[in-house]
Design an enzyme around this catalytic site. Structure first.
Site, PDB file in Angstrom:
ATOM      1  N   ASP A 141       4.922  -7.073  10.373  1.00 38.63           N
ATOM      2  CA  ASP A 141       3.805  -7.505   9.545  1.00 38.63           C
ATOM      3  C   ASP A 141       3.670  -6.464   8.420  1.00 38.63           C
ATOM      4  O   ASP A 141       4.238  -5.365   8.505  1.00 38.63           O
ATOM      5  CB  ASP A 141       2.545  -7.533  10.424  1.00 38.63           C
ATOM      6  CG  ASP A 141       1.277  -7.673   9.615  1.00 38.63           C
ATOM      7  OD1 ASP A 141       1.209  -8.584   8.784  1.00 38.63           O
ATOM      8  OD2 ASP A 141       0.346  -6.848   9.808  1.00 38.63           O
ATOM      9  N   ASP A 170       0.398  -6.008   5.870  1.00 42.59           N
ATOM     10  CA  ASP A 170      -0.937  -5.440   5.648  1.00 42.59           C
ATOM     11  C   ASP A 170      -1.531  -4.928   6.951  1.00 42.59           C
ATOM     12  O   ASP A 170      -1.666  -5.671   7.922  1.00 42.59           O
ATOM     13  CB  ASP A 170      -1.850  -6.491   5.016  1.00 42.59           C
ATOM     14  CG  ASP A 170      -1.345  -6.872   3.639  1.00 42.59           C
ATOM     15  OD1 ASP A 170      -1.243  -5.983   2.789  1.00 42.59           O
ATOM     16  OD2 ASP A 170      -1.023  -8.060   3.439  1.00 42.59           O
TER      17      ASP A 170
HETATM   18  C1  XBP Z   1      -2.756  -9.943   5.311  1.00 40.51           C
HETATM   19  C2  XBP Z   1      -3.622 -10.956   4.735  1.00 40.51           C
HETATM   20  C3  XBP Z   1      -3.530 -11.242   3.319  1.00 40.51           C
HETATM   21  C4  XBP Z   1      -4.002 -10.134   2.394  1.00 40.51           C
HETATM   22  C5  XBP Z   1      -4.170 -10.686   1.017  1.00 40.51           C
HETATM   23  O1  XBP Z   1      -1.863 -10.530   6.209  1.00 40.51           O
HETATM   24  O2  XBP Z   1      -4.394 -11.582   5.428  1.00 40.51           O
HETATM   25  O3  XBP Z   1      -4.304 -12.365   3.076  1.00 40.51           O
HETATM   26  O4  XBP Z   1      -5.243  -9.643   2.810  1.00 40.51           O
HETATM   27  O5  XBP Z   1      -2.989 -11.156   0.508  1.00 40.51           O
HETATM   28  P1  XBP Z   1      -0.676  -9.718   6.956  1.00 40.51           P
HETATM   29  P2  XBP Z   1      -2.934 -12.339  -0.566  1.00 40.51           P
HETATM   30  O6  XBP Z   1      -1.337  -8.633   7.770  1.00 40.51           O
HETATM   31  O7  XBP Z   1      -0.025 -10.776   7.782  1.00 40.51           O
HETATM   32  O8  XBP Z   1       0.259  -9.164   5.917  1.00 40.51           O
HETATM   33  O9  XBP Z   1      -4.138 -12.214  -1.441  1.00 40.51           O
HETATM   34  O10 XBP Z   1      -1.646 -12.124  -1.308  1.00 40.51           O
HETATM   35  O11 XBP Z   1      -2.948 -13.637   0.210  1.00 40.51           O
HETATM   36 MG    MG Z   2      -1.730  -7.309   9.325  1.00 41.25          MG
END
Ligand code: XBP
Ligand code: MG
Length: 253
Positions: A9, A11
């Site tokens: 993953d 973020d």
């Molecule tokens: C992270 C998210 C994303 C980011 C924003 O998901 O939920 O929505 O917060 O990104 P992960 P965008 O942990 O799976 O990476 O604004 O580009 O959607």
């Molecule tokens: Mg995440």
């Protein structure tokens, strides 16, 4: 069954991007469009229940801004806001704004040296992944990952398992050949939904999430200098995550 691939993953897992990255970029976009929408730290924590930036903005208006009058071009406004938000976010990353979490670079390097395949499964926008890898990992490091599953590539975002299914299919892998790395409840629902053993590293926003089904729950991946804390499961006496430990977890029933 050997451990053939690691699927990460982005973020919250590769880097703590939400509070001081995505949140600030959303707020900058709102202000650019003269909207009185401001996402403070606790509000953003609640909004994280919905993955995807466009979906998150829609959810905000629907649940917290009953006063906001939606015009017929509302969908278009969301798309434009999201484009602006992506610009602000990638600019912030280009300024070296967000470091990787402890142990991430070291583990990626070890995997590359040992020929373990790497991939990404995320709900964030592809440009955001490129910017993070380029500026916080290494220029050209996108090529370290055989597949980058990101953003709207699958319509159903996490907690749906679809993005993991997409990566597994592209790489012709079975879930049992891999380990996933996640930081949130929506993330582990997606990875476990696709049948993957999952290593969880928590962060401030996700510490109280339900991580049922995690192979191990850690403060972070640790490093020789800064040991990790093991919150659930066993690290078999190790103070940081390396491939040997991953292979042990992978082999456990
Ligand atoms: C992270 C998210 C994303 C980011 C924003 O998901 O939920 O929505 O917060 O990104 P992960 P965008 O942990 O799976 O990476 O604004 O580009 O959607
Ligand atoms: Mg995440």
């Amino acid at each position: 069954m050997p451990l053939d691939a690691l699927i990460f993953d982005v973020d919250g897992t590769l880097a703590d991007t939400e509070r001081d990255g995505h949140r600030l970029a959303f707020n900058a976009a709102f202000s650019e469009f003269n909207l009185d929408w401001v996402w403070d730290v606790p509000t953003y924590g609640k909004l994280l229940a919905v993955t995807g930036g466009k979906e998150r903005m829609q959810h905000y208006v629907n649940t917290l801004r009953p006063d906001f009058v939606k015009t017929k071009d509302f969908e278009d406004l969301i798309v434009q806001l999201h484009r602006a938000k992506t610009r602000h976010y990638t600019e912030l990353l280009a300024q070296g704004g967000i470091p990787l979490r402890p142990g991430v670079k070291q583990l990626l390097n070890e995997a590359r040296n040992q020929g373990v395949r790497l991939a990404i499964a995320t709900t964030t926008t592809p440009e955001n992944v490129s910017a993070l890898l380029t500026h916080s990992l290494a220029p050209g490091s996108e090529s370290w990952f055989e597949q980058i599953g990101a953003g709207d590539i699958v319509p159903a975002k996490k907690p749906a398992p679809d993005i993991y299914h997409w990566v597994l299919q592209k790489m012709d892998l079975k879930p049992t050949q891999c380990l996933a790395f996640e930081d949130s409840e929506n993330g582990i629902l997606a990875s476990r939904g696709a049948g993957l053993k999952t290593v969880v590293t928590i962060n401030d926003y996700t510490a109280d999430h339900d991580f049922t089904g995690a192979t191990v729950l850690l403060s972070d991946l640790g490093s020789p200098e800064t040991p990790m804390q093991v919150l659930s499961g066993s690290a078999h006496g190790k103070t940081y995550v390396d491939l040997e430990l991953l292979r042990t977890w992978h082999a456990e029933s």
